[in-house]
Design an enzyme around this catalytic site. Structure first.
Site, PDB file in Angstrom:
ATOM      1  CB  CYS A  64      -1.082  82.316  -0.831  1.00  0.00           C
ATOM      2  SG  CYS A  64      -0.031  81.564   0.409  1.00  0.00           S
TER       3      CYS A  64
ATOM      4  CG  HIS B  83      -4.021  79.581  -1.475  1.00  0.00           C
ATOM      5  ND1 HIS B  83      -2.870  78.934  -1.867  1.00  0.00           N
ATOM      6  CD2 HIS B  83      -3.798  80.041  -0.219  1.00  0.00           C
ATOM      7  CE1 HIS B  83      -1.983  79.007  -0.884  1.00  0.00           C
ATOM      8  NE2 HIS B  83      -2.518  79.669   0.125  1.00  0.00           N
TER       9      HIS B  83
ATOM     10  CG  ASN C 296      -0.140  77.350   1.936  1.00  0.00           C
ATOM     11  OD1 ASN C 296       0.115  77.526   0.744  1.00  0.00           O
ATOM     12  ND2 ASN C 296      -0.511  78.332   2.744  1.00  0.00           N
TER      13      ASN C 296
HETATM   14  O1  UT7 Z   1      -1.785  80.882   2.802  1.00  0.00           O
HETATM   15  C1  UT7 Z   1      -1.626  82.197   3.149  1.00  0.00           C
HETATM   16  C2  UT7 Z   1      -2.638  82.689   4.104  1.00  0.00           C
HETATM   17  N1  UT7 Z   1      -2.646  81.922   5.306  1.00  0.00           N
HETATM   18  C3  UT7 Z   1      -3.771  81.418   5.772  1.00  0.00           C
HETATM   19  O2  UT7 Z   1      -4.803  81.550   5.145  1.00  0.00           O
HETATM   20  C4  UT7 Z   1      -3.712  80.709   7.097  1.00  0.00           C
HETATM   21  C5  UT7 Z   1      -4.789  81.225   8.011  1.00  0.00           C
HETATM   22  N2  UT7 Z   1      -4.735  80.661   9.357  1.00  0.00           N
HETATM   23  C6  UT7 Z   1      -4.983  79.379   9.617  1.00  0.00           C
HETATM   24  O3  UT7 Z   1      -5.201  78.585   8.727  1.00  0.00           O
HETATM   25  C7  UT7 Z   1      -5.088  78.962  11.062  1.00  0.00           C
HETATM   26  O4  UT7 Z   1      -5.106  80.108  11.870  1.00  0.00           O
HETATM   27  C8  UT7 Z   1      -3.950  78.037  11.537  1.00  0.00           C
HETATM   28  C9  UT7 Z   1      -4.139  76.656  10.940  1.00  0.00           C
HETATM   29  C10 UT7 Z   1      -2.601  78.614  11.145  1.00  0.00           C
HETATM   30  C11 UT7 Z   1      -4.028  77.876  13.039  1.00  0.00           C
HETATM   31  O5  UT7 Z   1      -5.316  77.402  13.447  1.00  0.00           O
HETATM   32  P1  UT7 Z   1      -6.162  78.151  14.566  1.00  0.00           P
HETATM   33  O6  UT7 Z   1      -7.384  77.351  14.744  1.00  0.00           O
HETATM   34  O7  UT7 Z   1      -6.326  79.587  14.173  1.00  0.00           O
HETATM   35  O8  UT7 Z   1      -5.252  77.982  15.831  1.00  0.00           O
HETATM   36  P2  UT7 Z   1      -4.563  79.119  16.737  1.00  0.00           P
HETATM   37  O9  UT7 Z   1      -3.404  79.717  16.024  1.00  0.00           O
HETATM   38  O10 UT7 Z   1      -5.619  80.020  17.257  1.00  0.00           O
HETATM   39  O11 UT7 Z   1      -4.066  78.233  17.922  1.00  0.00           O
HETATM   40  C12 UT7 Z   1      -4.979  77.555  18.784  1.00  0.00           C
HETATM   41  C13 UT7 Z   1      -4.172  76.788  19.825  1.00  0.00           C
HETATM   42  C14 UT7 Z   1      -3.130  77.653  20.526  1.00  0.00           C
HETATM   43  O12 UT7 Z   1      -3.071  77.242  21.876  1.00  0.00           O
HETATM   44  P3  UT7 Z   1      -3.826  78.071  23.019  1.00  0.00           P
HETATM   45  O13 UT7 Z   1      -3.248  79.469  22.927  1.00  0.00           O
HETATM   46  O14 UT7 Z   1      -5.272  77.998  22.664  1.00  0.00           O
HETATM   47  O15 UT7 Z   1      -3.448  77.324  24.252  1.00  0.00           O
HETATM   48  C15 UT7 Z   1      -1.854  77.298  19.821  1.00  0.00           C
HETATM   49  O16 UT7 Z   1      -0.726  77.469  20.637  1.00  0.00           O
HETATM   50  O17 UT7 Z   1      -3.451  75.732  19.200  1.00  0.00           O
HETATM   51  C16 UT7 Z   1      -2.055  75.842  19.522  1.00  0.00           C
HETATM   52  N3  UT7 Z   1      -1.275  75.370  18.399  1.00  0.00           N
HETATM   53  C17 UT7 Z   1      -0.999  74.070  18.182  1.00  0.00           C
HETATM   54  N4  UT7 Z   1      -1.306  72.965  18.878  1.00  0.00           N
HETATM   55  C18 UT7 Z   1      -0.877  71.785  18.380  1.00  0.00           C
HETATM   56  C19 UT7 Z   1      -0.747  76.091  17.372  1.00  0.00           C
HETATM   57  N5  UT7 Z   1      -0.108  75.297  16.520  1.00  0.00           N
HETATM   58  C20 UT7 Z   1      -0.253  74.035  16.988  1.00  0.00           C
HETATM   59  C21 UT7 Z   1       0.172  72.760  16.538  1.00  0.00           C
HETATM   60  N6  UT7 Z   1      -0.182  71.676  17.264  1.00  0.00           N
HETATM   61  N7  UT7 Z   1       0.867  72.617  15.398  1.00  0.00           N
END
Ligand code: UT7
Length: 334
Positions: free
Chosen positions: A114, A255, A285
């Site tokens: 990225c 980004h 992204n």
């Molecule tokens: O571009 C290169 C660098 N990358 C980044 O900068 C990305 C950085 N990370 C992020 O942007 C975020 O961490 C994400 C958007 C990828 C995820 O968001 P988050 O708020 O950190 O969610 P999480 O991974 O902590 O997941 C929270 C909950 C989980 O459930 P539990 O464990 O709380 O029950 C996940 O299983 O959301 C669940 N979950 C989803 N639910 C519905 C994960 N993906 C999904 C989904 N739909 N697509």
């Protein structure tokens, strides 16, 4: 004698027509439009059904060349930032060179995920500054759909396909063009964001395919915690060392990984939200393409104008991160 600086004299972008909406993804994995919108800011992405990353790059380059009023034969160098090259070798830059007929150009690919675009921009800048090239095309292009597992809800909601391109040429006046940059990397981030299959560490086997090692792996939460700090810090650092405050910056060009990371960066820079380029809702992204895609869209609608001070900022796999400060010089798009 003052330093010969490089500047961006033209921009272009190209995206495929097919849209993959949050409603489409609701039918493919256990997710909701509401979750995707509130956690990421994304509403839809573009998907390239036929073709490869070189086609995204070629589309963007053709627009950029036309806007500048020059031909492919005028290019000296083509740098393609990508993590989804058409193939391991030859480089996507070579394939692009052939497709557009840039017979006088040499070229190579650059891998910084990225942060690919800022890394490639600063690399291309060196050839302008040292006088060995007059026209350098810097492309950010990724067909992320080719390395995305559409059964993994953690990742498939995030990524899309796009290409963006800029032309670097010598700046006409002092104090214009690319003024400063800070680029960093930390390989300790590999474990949180990677694609381990297919390379020399894990050459392709039935096992690597069965284990889905040819797809993006991301521990989103861990990456988020670092990204939100590093992208904001590096943007603030480049402003501080150039004696700038939020009032002096016309645009943050971030980004587009997550709206929350972008908002945190703008806040840390003391920027009004109206000065931030955001199109994540339309494209998701697109990895190396996000920043040139923003530049091209904002330029063509006349919002990015000659004389504007801009800060580009990125964070991605590696980890890699960076910030570039420039005074925009391309004549106004509208
Ligand atoms: O571009 C290169 C660098 N990358 C980044 O900068 C990305 C950085 N990370 C992020 O942007 C975020 O961490 C994400 C958007 C990828 C995820 O968001 P988050 O708020 O950190 O969610 P999480 O991974 O902590 O997941 C929270 C909950 C989980 O459930 P539990 O464990 O709380 O029950 C996940 O299983 O959301 C669940 N979950 C989803 N639910 C519905 C994960 N993906 C999904 C989904 N739909 N697509």
């Amino acid at each position: 004698m003052s330093k010969r600086r490089a500047t961006i004299t033209a921009v272009g972008h190209w995206v495929p027509e097919r849209k993959l909406t949050n409603a489409d993804l609701e039918k493919m994995v256990d997710t909701t439009d509401e979750w995707i919108r509130t956690r990421t800011g994304i509403l839809e992405r573009r998907i390239l059904d036929n073709g490869a990353t070189s086609d995204l790059a070629v589309g963007a380059l053709r627009v950029m060349l036309e806007r500048r009023g020059i031909g492919a034969m005028d290019l000296d160098l083509i740098i393609v930032a990508t993590i989804s090259p058409d193939m391991f070798f030859p480089s996507t830059a070579c394939l692009v060179q052939e497709k557009i007929g840039a017979k006088n150009a040499w070229g190579f690919d650059l891998s910084a995920a990225c942060s690919g675009f800022p890394f490639a921009l600063v690399t291309g800048m060196q050839f302008i500054e040292n006088g060995t090239c007059k026209k350098v095309a810097v492309v950010g292009a990724d067909k992320m759909s080719s390395i995305t597992d559409y059964s993994d809800r953690n990742n498939c909601i995030l990524f899309g396909d796009a290409g963006g391109a800029v032309l670097l040429e010598p700046a006409a006046n002092d104090g214009e063009g690319i003024l400063d940059h800070i680029l960093r990397c930390d390989g300790a981030g590999e474990r949180y964001l990677h694609m381990r299959g297919g390379g020399s560490l894990n050459p392709p086997t039935h096992e690597t395919v069965d284990k889905k090692m040819h797809y993006i792996f991301q521990d989103g939460k861990s990456v988020f915690k670092v990204a939100v700090v590093k992208m904001a810090d590096i943007s603030a650092e480049i402003m501080e060392r150039n004696g700038l405050t939020g009032k002096d910056v016309d645009w943050l060009v971030p980004h587009q990984a997550n709206l929350r990371i972008i908002d945190a960066t703008a806040k840390r820079m003391g920027l009004d939200p109206s000065k931030v380029m955001i199109n994540i809702e339309k494209y998701g992204n697109t990895t190396a393409a996000t920043i040139p895609l923003c530049l091209s869209e904002w330029w063509e609608t006349g919002k990015l104008r000659k004389g504007h001070t801009i800060v580009m900022a990125s964070f991605g796999a590696g980890y890699t991160w960076g910030a570039v400060l420039m005074k925009w010089t391309a004549e106004n798009g509208r």
